[in-house]
Design a protein around this motif. Structure first.
Motif, PDB file in Angstrom:
ATOM      1  N   GLU A  51       7.999  14.189  -7.417  1.00 12.03           N
ATOM      2  CA  GLU A  51       8.288  14.741  -8.742  1.00 12.03           C
ATOM      3  C   GLU A  51       9.515  14.091  -9.356  1.00 12.03           C
ATOM      4  O   GLU A  51       9.512  13.756 -10.543  1.00 12.03           O
ATOM      5  N   ALA A  52      10.564  13.907  -8.573  1.00  9.02           N
ATOM      6  CA  ALA A  52      11.780  13.277  -9.086  1.00  9.02           C
ATOM      7  C   ALA A  52      11.490  11.854  -9.566  1.00  9.02           C
ATOM      8  O   ALA A  52      11.951  11.438 -10.633  1.00  9.02           O
ATOM      9  N   ALA A  79      10.195   4.776 -10.315  1.00 14.00           N
ATOM     10  CA  ALA A  79       9.566   5.959  -9.719  1.00 14.00           C
ATOM     11  C   ALA A  79       9.498   5.836  -8.200  1.00 14.00           C
ATOM     12  O   ALA A  79       9.902   6.758  -7.483  1.00 14.00           O
ATOM     13  N   ALA A  80       9.006   4.725  -7.711  1.00  8.62           N
ATOM     14  CA  ALA A  80       8.763   4.581  -6.275  1.00  8.62           C
ATOM     15  C   ALA A  80      10.011   4.233  -5.471  1.00  8.62           C
ATOM     16  O   ALA A  80      10.132   4.644  -4.320  1.00  8.62           O
ATOM     17  N   ASN A  81      10.932   3.487  -6.093  1.00  6.99           N
ATOM     18  CA  ASN A  81      12.077   2.970  -5.337  1.00  6.99           C
ATOM     19  C   ASN A  81      13.432   3.494  -5.784  1.00  6.99           C
ATOM     20  O   ASN A  81      14.454   3.130  -5.205  1.00  6.99           O
ATOM     21  N   TRP A 142      -0.284  18.920  11.388  1.00  7.50           N
ATOM     22  CA  TRP A 142      -1.296  19.035  10.330  1.00  7.50           C
ATOM     23  C   TRP A 142      -2.646  18.527  10.836  1.00  7.50           C
ATOM     24  O   TRP A 142      -3.678  19.144  10.611  1.00  7.50           O
ATOM     25  N   ASP A 143      -2.636  17.390  11.501  1.00  7.24           N
ATOM     26  CA  ASP A 143      -3.874  16.827  12.035  1.00  7.24           C
ATOM     27  C   ASP A 143      -4.418  17.671  13.190  1.00  7.24           C
ATOM     28  O   ASP A 143      -5.633  17.802  13.345  1.00  7.24           O
ATOM     29  N   TYR A 144      -3.536  18.225  13.991  1.00  9.42           N
ATOM     30  CA  TYR A 144      -3.947  19.040  15.124  1.00  9.42           C
ATOM     31  C   TYR A 144      -4.746  20.262  14.672  1.00  9.42           C
ATOM     32  O   TYR A 144      -5.701  20.665  15.333  1.00  9.42           O
ATOM     33  N   LEU A 145      -4.369  20.838  13.545  1.00 15.17           N
ATOM     34  CA  LEU A 145      -5.088  21.994  13.027  1.00 15.17           C
ATOM     35  C   LEU A 145      -6.426  21.613  12.395  1.00 15.17           C
ATOM     36  O   LEU A 145      -7.238  22.473  12.090  1.00 15.17           O
ATOM     37  N   GLY A 146      -6.646  20.319  12.176  1.00 13.80           N
ATOM     38  CA  GLY A 146      -7.906  19.849  11.611  1.00 13.80           C
ATOM     39  C   GLY A 146      -8.076  20.224  10.150  1.00 13.80           C
ATOM     40  O   GLY A 146      -9.192  20.473   9.697  1.00 13.80           O
ATOM     41  N   LEU A 147      -6.977  20.231   9.395  1.00 18.09           N
ATOM     42  CA  LEU A 147      -7.037  20.644   7.992  1.00 18.09           C
ATOM     43  C   LEU A 147      -7.439  19.503   7.057  1.00 18.09           C
ATOM     44  O   LEU A 147      -7.550  19.708   5.862  1.00 18.09           O
ATOM     45  N   GLY A 148      -7.637  18.329   7.564  1.00 19.02           N
ATOM     46  CA  GLY A 148      -8.068  17.211   6.732  1.00 19.02           C
ATOM     47  C   GLY A 148      -6.905  16.574   5.987  1.00 19.02           C
ATOM     48  O   GLY A 148      -5.741  16.847   6.240  1.00 19.02           O
ATOM     49  N   THR A 149      -7.232  15.736   5.030  1.00 19.17           N
ATOM     50  CA  THR A 149      -6.223  15.014   4.271  1.00 19.17           C
ATOM     51  C   THR A 149      -5.662  15.888   3.166  1.00 19.17           C
ATOM     52  O   THR A 149      -6.404  16.536   2.433  1.00 19.17           O
ATOM     53  N   LEU A 150      -4.366  15.875   3.039  1.00 14.21           N
ATOM     54  CA  LEU A 150      -3.676  16.604   1.979  1.00 14.21           C
ATOM     55  C   LEU A 150      -3.193  15.577   0.963  1.00 14.21           C
ATOM     56  O   LEU A 150      -2.379  14.712   1.293  1.00 14.21           O
ATOM     57  N   ASN A 151      -3.733  15.630  -0.253  1.00 11.28           N
ATOM     58  CA  ASN A 151      -3.291  14.738  -1.312  1.00 11.28           C
ATOM     59  C   ASN A 151      -2.309  15.470  -2.209  1.00 11.28           C
ATOM     60  O   ASN A 151      -2.595  16.559  -2.693  1.00 11.28           O
ATOM     61  N   ILE A 152      -1.161  14.852  -2.417  1.00  7.06           N
ATOM     62  CA  ILE A 152      -0.144  15.431  -3.291  1.00  7.06           C
ATOM     63  C   ILE A 152      -0.260  14.751  -4.646  1.00  7.06           C
ATOM     64  O   ILE A 152      -0.111  13.530  -4.747  1.00  7.06           O
ATOM     65  N   ASN A 153      -0.544  15.536  -5.688  1.00  9.31           N
ATOM     66  CA  ASN A 153      -0.675  15.028  -7.055  1.00  9.31           C
ATOM     67  C   ASN A 153       0.498  15.515  -7.883  1.00  9.31           C
ATOM     68  O   ASN A 153       0.809  16.706  -7.868  1.00  9.31           O
ATOM     69  N   VAL A 154       1.112  14.602  -8.628  1.00  8.32           N
ATOM     70  CA  VAL A 154       2.257  14.944  -9.465  1.00  8.32           C
ATOM     71  C   VAL A 154       2.118  14.213 -10.793  1.00  8.32           C
ATOM     72  O   VAL A 154       1.685  13.055 -10.829  1.00  8.32           O
ATOM     73  N   SER A 155       2.467  14.881 -11.902  1.00  7.79           N
ATOM     74  CA  SER A 155       2.478  14.212 -13.206  1.00  7.79           C
ATOM     75  C   SER A 155       3.573  14.814 -14.070  1.00  7.79           C
ATOM     76  O   SER A 155       4.022  15.939 -13.840  1.00  7.79           O
ATOM     77  N   HIS A 156       3.999  14.035 -15.066  1.00  7.07           N
ATOM     78  CA  HIS A 156       5.047  14.487 -15.986  1.00  7.07           C
ATOM     79  C   HIS A 156       4.841  13.786 -17.326  1.00  7.07           C
ATOM     80  O   HIS A 156       4.484  12.617 -17.372  1.00  7.07           O
TER      81      HIS A 156
END
Length: 163
Positions: A51-52, A79-81, A142-156
């Protein structure tokens, strides 16, 4: 009294080792809870860093006075660096090419409910939107629980007034 009954009677008043049994039962639960808290805080920290970066890039694009392509490349790097040139990655695996920057023209300064979005003397407002999506690569929990991929989406979004 049977032999088994005598054994049971002998252990009824004996509390030696009770603490060891209690610890053996509770430690796995405490470790599981601790790992969950650590994982959640890591996800939250990653989202806050994204977000920052996206907000920094949107503010930069809104005020940039150069041509679109130059500003876009510098804003993606910001943004990235964390810097318009060079810098170090805010989040491992998040590169400037994963930052999307688009320009839109808002044809109305108010939304459908009549709320004023932007103060403007014209009916159109130029808005820049910066967004990104990053798959979360966390620790093993996170992987051990088998919850799959978590995608973090952010916009501004920011209103453009620089160019």
């Amino acid at each position: 009294m049977t032999r088994f009954g005598k054994i049971i009677q002998r252990f009824q008043g004996d509390e030696n080792g009770a603490a060891l049994v209690e610890v053996a039962i509770t430690i796995p639960l405490v470790l599981l809870l601790s790992a969950g808290v650590f994982e959640f805080s890591n996800v939250l920290n990653t989202r806050l860093l994204l977000e920052a970066g996206v907000e920094d890039a949107a503010r930069y694009m809104a005020r940039c006075s150069s041509d679109w392509a130059t500003c876009q490349g510098l804003a993606q790097n910001l943004a990235a660096n964390g810097a318009v040139t060079n810098g170090s990655a805010r989040v491992p695996g998040w590169t400037p090419d994963k930052v999307s920057i688009t320009k839109a023209i808002s044809t109305a300064a108010v939304d459908g409910s009549g709320t004023e979005l932007y103060l403007s003397s014209t009916g159109t407002v130029v808005v820049v939107q910066v967004s990104t999506e990053l798959p979360y690569n966390g620790i093993v929990f996170w992987d051990y629980l088998g919850l799959g991929t978590l995608n973090i989406n952010v916009s501004h979004q920011e209103r453009v007034f620089g160019w």
